[in-house]
Design an enzyme around this catalytic site. Structure first.
Site, PDB file in Angstrom:
ATOM      1  N   ARG A 105       6.262   0.509   5.025  1.00  0.00           N
ATOM      2  CA  ARG A 105       5.051   0.886   4.867  1.00  0.00           C
ATOM      3  C   ARG A 105       4.676   1.812   6.101  1.00  0.00           C
ATOM      4  O   ARG A 105       5.085   2.000   6.952  1.00  0.00           O
ATOM      5  CB  ARG A 105       4.069  -0.284   5.135  1.00  0.00           C
ATOM      6  CG  ARG A 105       4.193  -1.459   3.891  1.00  0.00           C
ATOM      7  CD  ARG A 105       3.550  -0.863   2.493  1.00  0.00           C
ATOM      8  NE  ARG A 105       3.804  -1.672   1.486  1.00  0.00           N
ATOM      9  CZ  ARG A 105       4.660  -2.129   0.707  1.00  0.00           C
ATOM     10  NH1 ARG A 105       6.012  -1.253   0.906  1.00  0.00           N
ATOM     11  NH2 ARG A 105       4.747  -2.986  -0.091  1.00  0.00           N
ATOM     12  N   LYS A 144     -10.703   0.053  -6.037  1.00  0.00           N
ATOM     13  CA  LYS A 144     -10.763   1.461  -5.161  1.00  0.00           C
ATOM     14  C   LYS A 144     -10.585   2.726  -5.870  1.00  0.00           C
ATOM     15  O   LYS A 144     -11.504   3.660  -5.687  1.00  0.00           O
ATOM     16  CB  LYS A 144      -9.654   1.418  -4.107  1.00  0.00           C
ATOM     17  CG  LYS A 144      -9.678   0.204  -2.963  1.00  0.00           C
ATOM     18  CD  LYS A 144     -10.847   0.428  -2.049  1.00  0.00           C
ATOM     19  CE  LYS A 144     -11.057  -0.796  -1.185  1.00  0.00           C
ATOM     20  NZ  LYS A 144     -12.255  -0.675  -0.395  1.00  0.00           N
ATOM     21  N   GLY A 174     -16.380  -6.276  10.192  1.00  0.00           N
ATOM     22  CA  GLY A 174     -15.073  -6.681   9.559  1.00  0.00           C
ATOM     23  C   GLY A 174     -14.152  -5.886  10.479  1.00  0.00           C
ATOM     24  O   GLY A 174     -14.641  -5.452  11.696  1.00  0.00           O
ATOM     25  N   TYR A 223      -7.371  -5.089  -7.226  1.00  0.00           N
ATOM     26  CA  TYR A 223      -7.890  -4.543  -5.735  1.00  0.00           C
ATOM     27  C   TYR A 223      -7.865  -3.115  -5.557  1.00  0.00           C
ATOM     28  O   TYR A 223      -9.003  -2.493  -5.558  1.00  0.00           O
ATOM     29  CB  TYR A 223      -7.315  -5.377  -4.498  1.00  0.00           C
ATOM     30  CG  TYR A 223      -7.363  -4.537  -3.185  1.00  0.00           C
ATOM     31  CD1 TYR A 223      -6.290  -3.567  -2.736  1.00  0.00           C
ATOM     32  CD2 TYR A 223      -8.547  -4.461  -2.527  1.00  0.00           C
ATOM     33  CE1 TYR A 223      -6.686  -2.735  -1.592  1.00  0.00           C
ATOM     34  CE2 TYR A 223      -8.764  -3.827  -1.601  1.00  0.00           C
ATOM     35  CZ  TYR A 223      -7.807  -2.917  -1.104  1.00  0.00           C
ATOM     36  OH  TYR A 223      -7.936  -1.959   0.105  1.00  0.00           O
ATOM     37  N   SER A 243      -8.008   3.335  -0.430  1.00  0.00           N
ATOM     38  CA  SER A 243      -6.764   2.828   0.026  1.00  0.00           C
ATOM     39  C   SER A 243      -5.678   3.690  -0.453  1.00  0.00           C
ATOM     40  O   SER A 243      -5.497   4.254  -1.767  1.00  0.00           O
ATOM     41  CB  SER A 243      -6.855   1.359  -0.235  1.00  0.00           C
ATOM     42  OG  SER A 243      -5.298   0.821  -0.244  1.00  0.00           O
ATOM     43  N   ALA A 244      -4.504   3.660   0.365  1.00  0.00           N
ATOM     44  CA  ALA A 244      -3.110   4.069  -0.350  1.00  0.00           C
ATOM     45  C   ALA A 244      -2.696   3.352  -1.735  1.00  0.00           C
ATOM     46  O   ALA A 244      -1.811   3.590  -2.297  1.00  0.00           O
ATOM     47  CB  ALA A 244      -2.030   4.164   0.810  1.00  0.00           C
TER      48      ALA A 244
HETATM   49  C1  WQD Z   1       3.284  -5.119   3.861  1.00  0.00           C
HETATM   50  C2  WQD Z   1       4.792  -5.445   4.073  1.00  0.00           C
HETATM   51  C3  WQD Z   1       4.953  -6.880   2.305  1.00  0.00           C
HETATM   52  C4  WQD Z   1       3.396 -10.220   4.381  1.00  0.00           C
HETATM   53  C5  WQD Z   1      -2.001  -3.833   1.850  1.00  0.00           C
HETATM   54  C6  WQD Z   1      -3.071  -3.729   0.816  1.00  0.00           C
HETATM   55  C7  WQD Z   1      -4.596  -3.892   1.303  1.00  0.00           C
HETATM   56  C8  WQD Z   1      -4.791  -2.614   2.378  1.00  0.00           C
HETATM   57  C9  WQD Z   1      -3.616  -3.168   3.336  1.00  0.00           C
HETATM   58  C10 WQD Z   1      -6.749  -1.773   2.741  1.00  0.00           C
HETATM   59  C11 WQD Z   1       4.944  -5.455   2.459  1.00  0.00           C
HETATM   60  C12 WQD Z   1       5.686  -7.379   3.579  1.00  0.00           C
HETATM   61  C13 WQD Z   1       3.628  -8.996   4.139  1.00  0.00           C
HETATM   62  C14 WQD Z   1       4.090 -11.457   4.635  1.00  0.00           C
HETATM   63  C15 WQD Z   1       5.834  -9.866   4.455  1.00  0.00           C
HETATM   64  N1  WQD Z   1      -5.846  -2.792   2.832  1.00  0.00           N
HETATM   65  N2  WQD Z   1       5.139  -8.813   4.046  1.00  0.00           N
HETATM   66  N3  WQD Z   1       5.414 -11.056   4.479  1.00  0.00           N
HETATM   67  O1  WQD Z   1       0.623  -5.299   0.791  1.00  0.00           O
HETATM   68  O2  WQD Z   1       1.316  -2.714   1.871  1.00  0.00           O
HETATM   69  O3  WQD Z   1      -1.020  -3.296   1.580  1.00  0.00           O
HETATM   70  O4  WQD Z   1      -2.490  -2.978   3.061  1.00  0.00           O
HETATM   71  O5  WQD Z   1      -6.632  -0.751   2.093  1.00  0.00           O
HETATM   72  O6  WQD Z   1      -4.654  -5.180   1.860  1.00  0.00           O
HETATM   73  O7  WQD Z   1      -3.108  -2.698   0.057  1.00  0.00           O
HETATM   74  O8  WQD Z   1       0.250  -4.614   3.262  1.00  0.00           O
HETATM   75  O9  WQD Z   1       0.670  -6.201   5.162  1.00  0.00           O
HETATM   76  O10 WQD Z   1       0.411  -7.315   2.836  1.00  0.00           O
HETATM   77  O11 WQD Z   1       2.662  -5.927   3.373  1.00  0.00           O
HETATM   78  O12 WQD Z   1       7.160  -9.477   4.194  1.00  0.00           O
HETATM   79  O13 WQD Z   1       3.616 -12.386   5.072  1.00  0.00           O
HETATM   80  O14 WQD Z   1       4.906  -6.702   4.605  1.00  0.00           O
HETATM   81  O15 WQD Z   1       6.094  -7.170   1.194  1.00  0.00           O
HETATM   82  O16 WQD Z   1       6.474  -5.053   2.357  1.00  0.00           O
HETATM   83  P1  WQD Z   1       0.300  -3.860   1.871  1.00  0.00           P
HETATM   84  P2  WQD Z   1       0.825  -6.036   3.543  1.00  0.00           P
END
Ligand code: WQD
Length: 345
Positions: free
Chosen positions: A235, A157, A12, A153, A129-130
């Site tokens: 983030r 974790k 992965g 999800y 995961s956070a």
């Molecule tokens: C980041 C920011 C969205 C997509 C994920 C999950 C999990 C983790 C990785 C391991 C947010 C915004 C996103 C889009 C957007 N994996 N966004 N348009 O949700 O913080 O967390 O992180 O643990 O998969 O916990 O990550 O990348 O989905 O979103 O505006 O098409 O981008 O709202 O603010 P997320 P993300």
């Protein structure tokens, strides 16, 4: 000291980068992967980057019919420990299909625990995961922050972290680190391995990269009315190579610890960037336009989260080193060299 290490999910996105670093650190690796969300070509690419011993077992840790074979393979490999990354990770899908996430993610962990006990290889680094922190803590978030995931999800974790703590309480021979990842992005600088989501990307960076390469028309920004500096979600993005290095450091640290240790450790850069800041950085790195439209917030999202990574620095002598610009440049190199990911058709 060289060890025999099992890497579940090693084909992965994060697993392939972890496998590269473990091999380059002199370890032998057994990858267990069912390729449900990864590709066999990643194994070839890992070998190109890091020549060394990689055994592959294409089996599903969550499939009870595969369990005995997996246990035997780990014993035969002579495992000294494992890095457990195999699992489903799409937050939105987990809301729609919770039973699939609980059976897959928790079932996989339980099979691996059984196998490591049988092999007397009770040293484990778990890909947490956070997401376990939910929206309950001030930033930067420390490891003793309140936990309470806001989706199935994240709950898988959190539950696996608790299962591992119970296992270690019952059997003092275990040594465990739960690595709480913030947002892994970027790719190995060779451009040979990277994030290759099936179907429509759930996460921000792979979506932006597919817009930049022309596979997607525009990015949808999920909300610009958050209480953040520009209204979009903030983030803690961490380069996947920094993250992988953190796993090698965690294994090294574990080998020097007494039996019975269980430690939760954040792996984040300690800096938050907004969606629009990430878009701007990626535009600069790729020299491509990234059209976007603002839409409603995504259910389950929180406004802002970024790590206090002080414990990783203190215990593991690790800190994130790569900048947002490097994350974008490396992610773009992977995407532009592999427009369709590992699929070459
Ligand atoms: C980041 C920011 C969205 C997509 C994920 C999950 C999990 C983790 C990785 C391991 C947010 C915004 C996103 C889009 C957007 N994996 N966004 N348009 O949700 O913080 O967390 O992180 O643990 O998969 O916990 O990550 O990348 O989905 O979103 O505006 O098409 O981008 O709202 O603010 P997320 P993300």
């Amino acid at each position: 000291m060289a060890k025999n290490l099992v890497v579940t999910g090693g084909a992965g996105y994060i697993g392939s980068h972890v496998a590269v670093d473990l091999i380059n650190a002199g370890h032998d690796v057994l990858i267990i992967d069912n390729f449900v969300n990864s590709h066999p070509k990643a194994i070839e690419r890992i070998k190109e980057i890091a020549p060394g011993r990689i055994d592959l077992l294409e089996r599903d840790l969550a499939n009870a019919d595969h369990a005995d074979e997996i246990v035997d393979a780990i014993k035969t490999f002579g495992a000294d420990g494992a890095v457990h990354l195999a699992g489903l990770k799409a937050v939105g899908e987990s809301v729609e299909k919770p039973a699939k996430y609980y059976s897959t993610n928790i079932g996989s962990a339980l099979t691996l625990i059984r196998a490591l006990e049988a092999a007397n290889a009770k040293s484990l680094v778990f890909s947490s995961s956070a997401t376990v922190y939910g929206d309950y803590n001030d930033n930067p978030v420390t490891e003793d922050g309140e936990t309470g995931a806001t989706n199935p999800y994240g709950r898988t974790k959190l539950f696996i972290e608790e299962i591992l703590k119970d296992i270690a309480r019952a059997d003092n021979d275990w040594k465990i680190v739960n690595l709480r990842y913030f947002n892994p992005v970027g790719a190995h600088p060779s451009g040979k391995i990277g994030e290759d989501p099936n179907d429509i990307p759930n996460n921000l960076f792979p979506y932006i990269a597919q817009v930049a390469i022309g596979r997607r028309e525009k990015l949808t920004v999920f909300g610009n009315d958050y209480a953040t500096r520009d209204g979009t979600g903030v983030r803690d993005y961490i380069h996947v190579c920094d993250l992988a290095r953190g796993h090698v450091k965690a294994l090294d640290w574990l080998s020097g610890q007494k039996n019975g240790v269980v430690k939760d450790i954040n792996l984040g850069a300690g800096v938050g960037y907004s969606v629009l800041e990430a878009v701007s950085a990626f535009k600069r790195a790729s020299n491509r336009d990234i059209p976007y439209e603002i839409a409603a917030r995504r259910e389950g999202d929180i406004a802002e989260i970024y790590a206090d990574a002080g414990l990783a620095n203190e215990l593991l002598n690790w800190k994130a080193e790569k900048s947002l610009e490097e994350m974008c440049a490396d992610h773009w190199r992977w995407q532009s060299q592999n427009p369709n990911g590992y699929k070459t058709d």
